[in-house]
Design an enzyme around this catalytic site. Structure first.
Site, PDB file in Angstrom:
ATOM      1  N   LYS A  59       0.820  -1.222   0.000  1.00 19.14           N
ATOM      2  CA  LYS A  59       0.000   0.000   0.000  1.00 19.14           C
ATOM      3  C   LYS A  59       0.852   1.268   0.000  1.00 19.14           C
ATOM      4  O   LYS A  59       0.563   2.204  -0.732  1.00 19.14           O
ATOM      5  CB  LYS A  59      -0.913   0.045   1.245  1.00 19.14           C
ATOM      6  CG  LYS A  59      -1.984  -1.000   1.298  1.00 19.14           C
ATOM      7  CD  LYS A  59      -2.982  -0.703   2.428  1.00 19.14           C
ATOM      8  CE  LYS A  59      -2.357  -0.674   3.806  1.00 19.14           C
ATOM      9  NZ  LYS A  59      -1.794  -1.966   4.247  1.00 19.14           N
ATOM     10  N   ARG A  81      -9.557   1.366   9.052  1.00 16.84           N
ATOM     11  CA  ARG A  81      -9.144  -0.002   9.359  1.00 16.84           C
ATOM     12  C   ARG A  81     -10.226  -0.761  10.104  1.00 16.84           C
ATOM     13  O   ARG A  81     -10.058  -1.953  10.366  1.00 16.84           O
ATOM     14  CB  ARG A  81      -7.900   0.044  10.222  1.00 16.84           C
ATOM     15  CG  ARG A  81      -6.604  -0.327   9.507  1.00 16.84           C
ATOM     16  CD  ARG A  81      -5.500  -0.167  10.520  1.00 16.84           C
ATOM     17  NE  ARG A  81      -4.293  -0.866  10.257  1.00 16.84           N
ATOM     18  CZ  ARG A  81      -3.225  -0.333   9.664  1.00 16.84           C
ATOM     19  NH1 ARG A  81      -3.279   0.862   9.158  1.00 16.84           N
ATOM     20  NH2 ARG A  81      -2.120  -1.028   9.571  1.00 16.84           N
ATOM     21  N   ARG A 124      10.471  -9.407   5.610  1.00 17.84           N
ATOM     22  CA  ARG A 124      10.601  -8.019   6.036  1.00 17.84           C
ATOM     23  C   ARG A 124      11.080  -7.954   7.495  1.00 17.84           C
ATOM     24  O   ARG A 124      11.912  -7.129   7.843  1.00 17.84           O
ATOM     25  CB  ARG A 124       9.227  -7.351   5.893  1.00 17.84           C
ATOM     26  CG  ARG A 124       9.204  -5.895   6.221  1.00 17.84           C
ATOM     27  CD  ARG A 124       8.058  -5.226   5.478  1.00 17.84           C
ATOM     28  NE  ARG A 124       7.123  -4.620   6.389  1.00 17.84           N
ATOM     29  CZ  ARG A 124       5.959  -4.110   6.033  1.00 17.84           C
ATOM     30  NH1 ARG A 124       5.554  -4.180   4.781  1.00 17.84           N
ATOM     31  NH2 ARG A 124       5.175  -3.551   6.910  1.00 17.84           N
ATOM     32  N   ARG A 174      11.281   0.284  12.315  1.00 13.39           N
ATOM     33  CA  ARG A 174       9.920   0.033  12.769  1.00 13.39           C
ATOM     34  C   ARG A 174       9.889  -0.990  13.901  1.00 13.39           C
ATOM     35  O   ARG A 174      10.197  -2.150  13.717  1.00 13.39           O
ATOM     36  CB  ARG A 174       9.055  -0.446  11.605  1.00 13.39           C
ATOM     37  CG  ARG A 174       8.689   0.691  10.677  1.00 13.39           C
ATOM     38  CD  ARG A 174       7.670   0.269   9.660  1.00 13.39           C
ATOM     39  NE  ARG A 174       6.410  -0.164  10.247  1.00 13.39           N
ATOM     40  CZ  ARG A 174       5.278  -0.244   9.567  1.00 13.39           C
ATOM     41  NH1 ARG A 174       5.256   0.096   8.302  1.00 13.39           N
ATOM     42  NH2 ARG A 174       4.186  -0.663  10.153  1.00 13.39           N
ATOM     43  N   ARG A 185      -0.649  -8.291  13.236  1.00 16.67           N
ATOM     44  CA  ARG A 185      -1.265  -7.288  12.371  1.00 16.67           C
ATOM     45  C   ARG A 185      -2.073  -7.933  11.253  1.00 16.67           C
ATOM     46  O   ARG A 185      -3.099  -7.394  10.835  1.00 16.67           O
ATOM     47  CB  ARG A 185      -0.197  -6.330  11.824  1.00 16.67           C
ATOM     48  CG  ARG A 185       0.280  -5.359  12.910  1.00 16.67           C
ATOM     49  CD  ARG A 185       1.578  -4.684  12.555  1.00 16.67           C
ATOM     50  NE  ARG A 185       1.464  -3.885  11.367  1.00 16.67           N
ATOM     51  CZ  ARG A 185       2.445  -3.662  10.519  1.00 16.67           C
ATOM     52  NH1 ARG A 185       3.630  -4.190  10.719  1.00 16.67           N
ATOM     53  NH2 ARG A 185       2.248  -2.915   9.464  1.00 16.67           N
TER      54      ARG A 185
HETATM   55  P1  AMP Z   1       0.723   0.811   9.132  1.00 20.47           P
HETATM   56  O1  AMP Z   1       1.988   1.554   8.888  1.00 20.47           O
HETATM   57  O2  AMP Z   1      -0.430   1.336   8.342  1.00 20.47           O
HETATM   58  O3  AMP Z   1       0.881  -0.662   8.998  1.00 20.47           O
HETATM   59  O4  AMP Z   1       0.337   1.078  10.669  1.00 20.47           O
HETATM   60  C1  AMP Z   1       1.197   0.732  11.740  1.00 20.47           C
HETATM   61  C2  AMP Z   1       0.413   0.655  13.031  1.00 20.47           C
HETATM   62  O5  AMP Z   1      -0.171   1.921  13.329  1.00 20.47           O
HETATM   63  C3  AMP Z   1      -0.748  -0.316  13.022  1.00 20.47           C
HETATM   64  O6  AMP Z   1      -0.343  -1.630  13.295  1.00 20.47           O
HETATM   65  C4  AMP Z   1      -1.616   0.261  14.132  1.00 20.47           C
HETATM   66  O7  AMP Z   1      -1.108  -0.015  15.406  1.00 20.47           O
HETATM   67  C5  AMP Z   1      -1.461   1.757  13.901  1.00 20.47           C
HETATM   68  N1  AMP Z   1      -2.467   2.270  12.937  1.00 20.47           N
HETATM   69  C6  AMP Z   1      -2.229   2.787  11.701  1.00 20.47           C
HETATM   70  N2  AMP Z   1      -3.368   3.158  11.107  1.00 20.47           N
HETATM   71  C7  AMP Z   1      -4.354   2.874  11.974  1.00 20.47           C
HETATM   72  C8  AMP Z   1      -5.771   2.989  11.935  1.00 20.47           C
HETATM   73  N3  AMP Z   1      -6.406   3.504  10.860  1.00 20.47           N
HETATM   74  N4  AMP Z   1      -6.473   2.578  13.028  1.00 20.47           N
HETATM   75  C9  AMP Z   1      -5.866   2.091  14.111  1.00 20.47           C
HETATM   76  N5  AMP Z   1      -4.547   1.908  14.208  1.00 20.47           N
HETATM   77  C10 AMP Z   1      -3.780   2.308  13.156  1.00 20.47           C
END
Ligand code: AMP
Length: 202
Positions: free
Chosen positions: A13, A88, A127, A136, A147
């Site tokens: 994404k 999400r 990864r 990260r 996740r």
């Molecule tokens: P991502 O980089 O999009 O994979 O997000 C990393 C982490 O941020 C996720 O595993 C969640 O803990 C938090 N996070 C990101 N976007 C959201 C969202 N829309 N709702 C809730 N938690 C989020």
């Protein structure tokens, strides 16, 4: 152009969202990036989100909805936006609907990057290995698996949600980056680089 990019962690994404940003002159709103910045800066939101993110859980809906609501109003989003990692949950999607209605805005499409789960887990583990000391904190194998589980339970229902609204466009996320990109351009039906500053078509 106002878009959502939907797909599990590791689906690519972030890469495609950046191309959409550059190609269509819209802003890329990645809640994950914004939350990581908040954690790094030690803001109240960051302090609240840090442990939750490290576990691979979701931060509370109202936190991310608040962040997105503010960002959508910024001048760099006047041409539109690509939401990457938001919504999400169904509650977030409903909050987004209300928010856009209030602002008089509408979504153009929701692009789902569909991936084969077994291959996805393989990508994720790769990864995790590559970024053992990476930037990260949630890129360890346990958090990544968590996740994927959270995605399945909480985010996957959004596919049906947007299908029902007639907004869903499915793209094969297993192809190479350039192929995925050209499929996205195809489903959007408008070539990149042809948007005017006012948000209309050139
Ligand atoms: P991502 O980089 O999009 O994979 O997000 C990393 C982490 O941020 C996720 O595993 C969640 O803990 C938090 N996070 C990101 N976007 C959201 C969202 N829309 N709702 C809730 N938690 C989020």
């Amino acid at each position: 152009m106002r878009l959502i990019l939907l797909g599990p962690p590791g689906a690519g994404k972030g890469t495609q969202a950046a191309r959409l940003r550059d190609g269509y002159g819209i802003c890329q709103l990645s809640t994950g990036d914004m939350l990581r910045a908040a954690v790094a800066a030690g803001t109240p939101i960051g302090l609240k989100a840090k442990d939750i993110m490290e576990r691979g859980d979701l931060v509370p809906d109202e936190v991310v909805v608040g962040i997105i609501s503010e960002r959508i109003d910024q001048p760099d989003c006047a041409n539109g936006f690509i939401l990457d990692g938001f919504p999400r949950t169904v509650a977030q999607a409903e909050a987004l609907d209300r928010l856009l209605l209030e602002k008089g805005l509408a979504l153009e499409a929701v692009i789902e990057l569909s991936v084969d789960e077994a291959i996805l887990i393989e990508r994720i583990e790769k990864r995790a290995r590559e970024s053992a000391d990476g930037p990260r904190a949630d890129d360890n194998a346990d958090a990544l698996r968590k996740r994927v589980e959270v995605y399945r339970a909480q985010t996957e229902p959004l596919i049906a949600y947007y299908e029902e609204l007639g907004l869903l466009r499915r793209v094969d996320g297993m192809a190479d980056i350039d192929t995925v990109w050209s499929e996205i351009v195809d489903v959007l039906g408008s070539a990149p680089g042809r948007q005017t500053a006012a948000g209309g078509r050139a």
